[in-house]
Design an enzyme around this catalytic site. Structure first.
Site, PDB file in Angstrom:
ATOM      1  N   ARG A  62       0.831  -1.209   0.000  1.00 39.52           N
ATOM      2  CA  ARG A  62       0.000   0.000   0.000  1.00 39.52           C
ATOM      3  C   ARG A  62       0.867   1.262   0.000  1.00 39.52           C
ATOM      4  O   ARG A  62       2.027   1.236   0.403  1.00 39.52           O
ATOM      5  CB  ARG A  62      -0.915   0.003   1.232  1.00 39.52           C
ATOM      6  CG  ARG A  62      -2.049  -1.012   1.158  1.00 39.52           C
ATOM      7  CD  ARG A  62      -2.978  -0.920   2.364  1.00 39.52           C
ATOM      8  NE  ARG A  62      -2.284  -1.154   3.618  1.00 39.52           N
ATOM      9  CZ  ARG A  62      -1.911  -0.202   4.470  1.00 39.52           C
ATOM     10  NH1 ARG A  62      -2.178   1.068   4.211  1.00 39.52           N
ATOM     11  NH2 ARG A  62      -1.281  -0.498   5.584  1.00 39.52           N
ATOM     12  N   LYS A 112      -8.445  -2.387   1.451  1.00 40.61           N
ATOM     13  CA  LYS A 112      -8.315  -1.491   2.597  1.00 40.61           C
ATOM     14  C   LYS A 112      -9.067  -0.182   2.386  1.00 40.61           C
ATOM     15  O   LYS A 112      -9.497   0.456   3.352  1.00 40.61           O
ATOM     16  CB  LYS A 112      -6.829  -1.224   2.902  1.00 40.61           C
ATOM     17  CG  LYS A 112      -6.100  -2.450   3.449  1.00 40.61           C
ATOM     18  CD  LYS A 112      -6.771  -2.992   4.706  1.00 40.61           C
ATOM     19  CE  LYS A 112      -5.962  -4.113   5.344  1.00 40.61           C
ATOM     20  NZ  LYS A 112      -6.664  -4.723   6.505  1.00 40.61           N
ATOM     21  N   HIS A 166     -10.601  -3.877  13.209  1.00 47.09           N
ATOM     22  CA  HIS A 166      -9.498  -4.534  12.503  1.00 47.09           C
ATOM     23  C   HIS A 166      -9.032  -5.689  13.383  1.00 47.09           C
ATOM     24  O   HIS A 166      -8.142  -5.538  14.213  1.00 47.09           O
ATOM     25  CB  HIS A 166      -8.366  -3.537  12.251  1.00 47.09           C
ATOM     26  CG  HIS A 166      -7.252  -4.087  11.422  1.00 47.09           C
ATOM     27  ND1 HIS A 166      -5.930  -3.796  11.638  1.00 47.09           N
ATOM     28  CD2 HIS A 166      -7.275  -4.931  10.359  1.00 47.09           C
ATOM     29  CE1 HIS A 166      -5.182  -4.427  10.751  1.00 47.09           C
ATOM     30  NE2 HIS A 166      -5.977  -5.114   9.961  1.00 47.09           N
ATOM     31  N   SER A 209       0.992  -6.375  12.607  1.00 50.25           N
ATOM     32  CA  SER A 209       1.754  -7.377  11.862  1.00 50.25           C
ATOM     33  C   SER A 209       2.824  -8.025  12.749  1.00 50.25           C
ATOM     34  O   SER A 209       3.540  -7.337  13.475  1.00 50.25           O
ATOM     35  CB  SER A 209       2.419  -6.702  10.659  1.00 50.25           C
ATOM     36  OG  SER A 209       3.149  -7.634   9.916  1.00 50.25           O
ATOM     37  N   LYS A 229      -1.730 -12.670  15.134  1.00 49.67           N
ATOM     38  CA  LYS A 229      -3.192 -12.555  15.043  1.00 49.67           C
ATOM     39  C   LYS A 229      -3.791 -13.661  14.173  1.00 49.67           C
ATOM     40  O   LYS A 229      -4.740 -14.344  14.569  1.00 49.67           O
ATOM     41  CB  LYS A 229      -3.569 -11.180  14.479  1.00 49.67           C
ATOM     42  CG  LYS A 229      -5.065 -10.952  14.358  1.00 49.67           C
ATOM     43  CD  LYS A 229      -5.382  -9.587  13.773  1.00 49.67           C
ATOM     44  CE  LYS A 229      -4.983  -9.485  12.329  1.00 49.67           C
ATOM     45  NZ  LYS A 229      -5.513  -8.299  11.649  1.00 49.67           N
ATOM     46  N   THR A 230      -3.214 -13.859  12.985  1.00 47.20           N
ATOM     47  CA  THR A 230      -3.738 -14.876  12.069  1.00 47.20           C
ATOM     48  C   THR A 230      -3.520 -16.276  12.628  1.00 47.20           C
ATOM     49  O   THR A 230      -4.419 -17.120  12.619  1.00 47.20           O
ATOM     50  CB  THR A 230      -3.074 -14.742  10.679  1.00 47.20           C
ATOM     51  OG1 THR A 230      -3.312 -13.425  10.183  1.00 47.20           O
ATOM     52  CG2 THR A 230      -3.634 -15.751   9.697  1.00 47.20           C
ATOM     53  N   ASP A 255      -9.683 -10.742   9.498  1.00 46.63           N
ATOM     54  CA  ASP A 255      -9.117  -9.384   9.429  1.00 46.63           C
ATOM     55  C   ASP A 255     -10.084  -8.228   9.722  1.00 46.63           C
ATOM     56  O   ASP A 255      -9.706  -7.281  10.385  1.00 46.63           O
ATOM     57  CB  ASP A 255      -8.512  -9.176   8.040  1.00 46.63           C
ATOM     58  CG  ASP A 255      -7.585  -7.969   7.972  1.00 46.63           C
ATOM     59  OD1 ASP A 255      -6.766  -7.806   8.897  1.00 46.63           O
ATOM     60  OD2 ASP A 255      -7.666  -7.210   7.002  1.00 46.63           O
ATOM     61  N   ARG A 284       1.536 -12.392  -1.114  1.00 44.05           N
ATOM     62  CA  ARG A 284       0.209 -12.589  -0.523  1.00 44.05           C
ATOM     63  C   ARG A 284      -0.617 -13.600  -1.308  1.00 44.05           C
ATOM     64  O   ARG A 284      -0.399 -13.823  -2.491  1.00 44.05           O
ATOM     65  CB  ARG A 284      -0.566 -11.261  -0.525  1.00 44.05           C
ATOM     66  CG  ARG A 284       0.045 -10.170   0.326  1.00 44.05           C
ATOM     67  CD  ARG A 284      -0.529 -10.194   1.723  1.00 44.05           C
ATOM     68  NE  ARG A 284      -0.048  -9.105   2.555  1.00 44.05           N
ATOM     69  CZ  ARG A 284      -0.602  -8.781   3.707  1.00 44.05           C
ATOM     70  NH1 ARG A 284      -1.642  -9.459   4.169  1.00 44.05           N
ATOM     71  NH2 ARG A 284      -0.120  -7.789   4.427  1.00 44.05           N
TER      72      ARG A 284
END
Length: 658
Positions: free
Chosen positions: A176, A321, A340, A358, A362-363, A377, A442
């Protein structure tokens, strides 16, 4: 074998080696045919190809259908749909949009000339110009298989990998571009949005947005074909948003097909006018001489017009996003909290939210084989419970392995988009360790590719709210139970620590703060989201937790990373409710409540001071981190929450005290 004069093979029964004999017979025209099957009744190879593809089951029964086009015939509904797309592509300096026709131009021998033939199209009326003399072909809500064909045929850098996923390149931008993102500041957003120091919202005026919109629309209309996706955001049917994405690349269309919620044929036929539209002209740069532009890239959001324009970047994550930012604006207006976070649910219906920047896990921690995945997410928390905003997952692929992340590994199959990965030129096997293109490789895939995904992606009110921090300073406890005020403080802070690169042999952790664990995407002031979170937690009896997945026994370089097995045991104890009933003691400076024991975790590591051999260094590091928290929070101190500043004082008191 000998043949007699009539053209029949001599002899009867089986042929040589027991094979069945082919019987042929001379016809009147003297041509012999294979009689094992009837010949195909076509005159040309194009006719043969047309037989290969049968029409999709097209029409939805009109009985009782509700929606924008419910009272129209099939032909009329097709025309209305194209009128809607033409209106989306309308230039603001001309009266109406371009001529549009459905279908791939490569499969059209000529431009349609009749108004109501089988190939539906829409021709507006406006003054003659070059754009009015051509048709723009609309590839509307194509299937993954169709998009694969388009990408491989027309987009350089598109390949099918050995697992069946589509490998694509996003061009020069592989992430991004937050510094190139702009939001229109008008009379409404002036007072509603978060502007100024710490805010991700960089302003632009309405006129500049319209200049960029015109540039994007003119570029898209100059193309022979555009891809149009009509899809939804938010699995809560009462609060879903209709979005239209107009793009120039099959890669972008497939990416959004995966990431947004895919409508049923019935929903698609009655889609009507979208609530929000994205114009992705990322292959075309913005004009750097335009006011507010600082590069050839610009991602522009106009909340009043409900439109987003992308110029100068082909990175697909900008669309995902950008829409998340829109939800951060629209949902709080309905008293729905946008988050988020990851979200999963136990077999007894207990829901947990996972916040984390990051590298915090979390994932990994929200993907649990013993629990249902609601989403990885983006979520909403309404009066009815939680719902996933998206229809897919956008997973990091760097260093991916089947052993570490089996669910993500297995989800990379036909239909999945792989961004910027490197693969073997012969076998097409992906090397997930290779960072030649970017570290930000990704995979985007539909959420149903995860075996334990809960479809529809909704759940009851959360029982636990887990804030994850990777503390490379090594002074935060592995787990702390938070008061409501502490939850708000740490939610607004959004802390983690990144390990800096080597500079003259010195490695030092770097504190990172991102408000609400997603400052790049929020639209309102962080305290607005924090207030809503506290209200919902208090109303529904949710407990806040701070979990450190970072270092223990010293800072980065001296201590060691917290074992994932221990963190999983802690998360399991939170889910089961056992940790609520544990004995607690309070730490110094941060005033955190820490348990004295957790099943399966060594008790000595629960209080970080025990793991440091140098107690003086521990205290110095603890005070250093506390100071960083305090400095970061200065931005929010003067912003009142509620009718008085009582709540603000409570939150400040919940921070470090030294």
């Amino acid at each position: 074998m000998a043949s007699n004069g009539n053209g029949n093979v001599a002899g009867k029964g089986n042929g040589r080696n027991g094979l069945p004999k082919i019987q042929t017979q001379k016809r009147q025209n003297g041509i012999c045919h294979d009689d094992s099957s009837a010949p195909v009744k076509v005159q040309t190879i194009d006719e043969l190809h047309s037989l290969q593809r049968k029409k999709s089951a097209p029409t939805t029964p009109l009985d009782g259908v509700q929606g924008a086009f419910a009272n129209f015939s099939e032909d009329e509904r097709q025309k209305q749909q194209l009128q809607s797309i033409s209106a989306s592509l309308a230039s603001l300096t001309r009266e109406t949009g371009p001529k549009v026709v459905r279908g791939d131009p490569a499969r059209r021998p000529e431009t349609p000339r009749v108004a109501h033939g089988p190939d539906h199209y829409f021709t507006p009326t406006f003054a003659a110009s070059d754009s009015s003399l051509k048709f723009t072909h609309v590839l509307y809500n194509l299937s993954p298989a169709e998009l694969y064909e388009q990408a491989i045929k027309y987009e350089k850098g598109s390949f099918i990998t050995s697992s069946g996923a589509l490998a694509t390149l996003s061009g020069a931008k592989t992430g991004r571009s937050p510094k190139d993102k702009r939001v229109v500041r008008d009379d409404v957003t002036e007072n509603e949005l978060w502007w100024g120091k710490g805010s991700p919202n960089i302003e632009m005026d309405e006129q500049t947005f319209l200049v960029n919109r015109e540039r994007a629309v003119d570029y898209l209309n100059s193309l022979e074909k555009v891809f149009v996706n009509d899809q939804f955001l938010n699995w809560d049917p009462e609060n879903r948003i209709k979005v239209r994405i107009v793009s120039a690349r099959a890669y972008h269309s497939l990416f959004m097909h995966n990431m947004c919620i895919r409508p049923s044929p019935e929903e698609l036929e009655n889609f009507g006018t979208p609530d929000f539209t994205i114009y992705n002209a990322g292959q075309f740069p913005c004009n750097r001489y335009t006011h507010y532009m600082t590069s050839s890239t610009s991602i522009d959001l106009n909340l009043g017009r409900r439109e987003m324009v992308i110029l100068g970047t082909q990175y697909a994550g900008e669309m995902k996003k950008g829409l998340f930012g829109v939800m951060h604006y629209l949902m709080p207006k309905r008293q729905i909290l946008s988050l988020h976070s990851g979200c999963n649910m136990g077999k007894d219906g207990d829901v947990a939210l996972f916040f984390g920047l990051s590298g915090t896990g979390k994932t990994t921690l929200s993907t649990d084989h013993n629990r249902y995945l609601i989403g990885d997410d983006e979520h909403c928390w309404s009066d009815k419970g939680v719902s996933n905003i998206e229809g897919g997952c956008y997973a990091k692929c760097i260093d991916l392995s089947k052993e570490k992340e089996p669910d993500i590994w297995n989800a990379i199959k036909f239909g999945t988009v792989l961004e910027n990965v490197v693969f073997d030129e012969h076998t097409r096997e992906v090397d997930y360790l290779d960072k030649s293109v970017t570290e930000n490789t990704r995979a985007a895939y539909p959420i149903e590719y995860i075996p334990n995904a809960k479809i529809p992606c909704v759940g009851p009110h959360p029982k636990n709210v887990i804030l994850l921090a990777c503390d490379a300073f090594g002074v935060l406890p592995p787990v702390s139970k938070l008061s409501l005020a502490q939850t708000m403080y740490h939610f607004i802070s959004g802390y983690t620590a990144l390990v800096a690169g080597t500079e003259e042999g010195v490695k030092e952790p770097r504190a990172t703060f991102s408000a609400c664990f997603g400052a790049a995407f929020i639209m309102l002031h962080p305290t607005k989201y924090a207030e809503m979170l506290a209200t919902k937690m208090e109303k529904h009896g949710a407990t806040g937790w701070l979990v450190n997945t970072g270092w223990s026994g010293g800072s980065y370089g001296a201590g060691s990373r917290m074992k994932l097995a221990y963190t999983r045991k802690i998360i399991d104890a939170i889910h089961s409710g056992k940790l609520l009933n544990a004995n607690y003691k309070k730490t110094e400076v941060f005033g955190l409540e820490i348990p004295t024991e957790v099943e399966g975790v060594p008790s000595e590591i629960l209080d970080p001071v025990n793991t440091w051999s140098n107690k003086k260094a521990y205290k110095e590091t603890l005070l250093k981190l506390a100071g960083l928290f305090k400095n970061n929070f200065e931005v929010f101190v003067n912003h009142k929450i509620g009718k008085d500043d009582k709540l603000t004082q409570e939150i400040l008191a919940a921070g470090p005290n030294f």
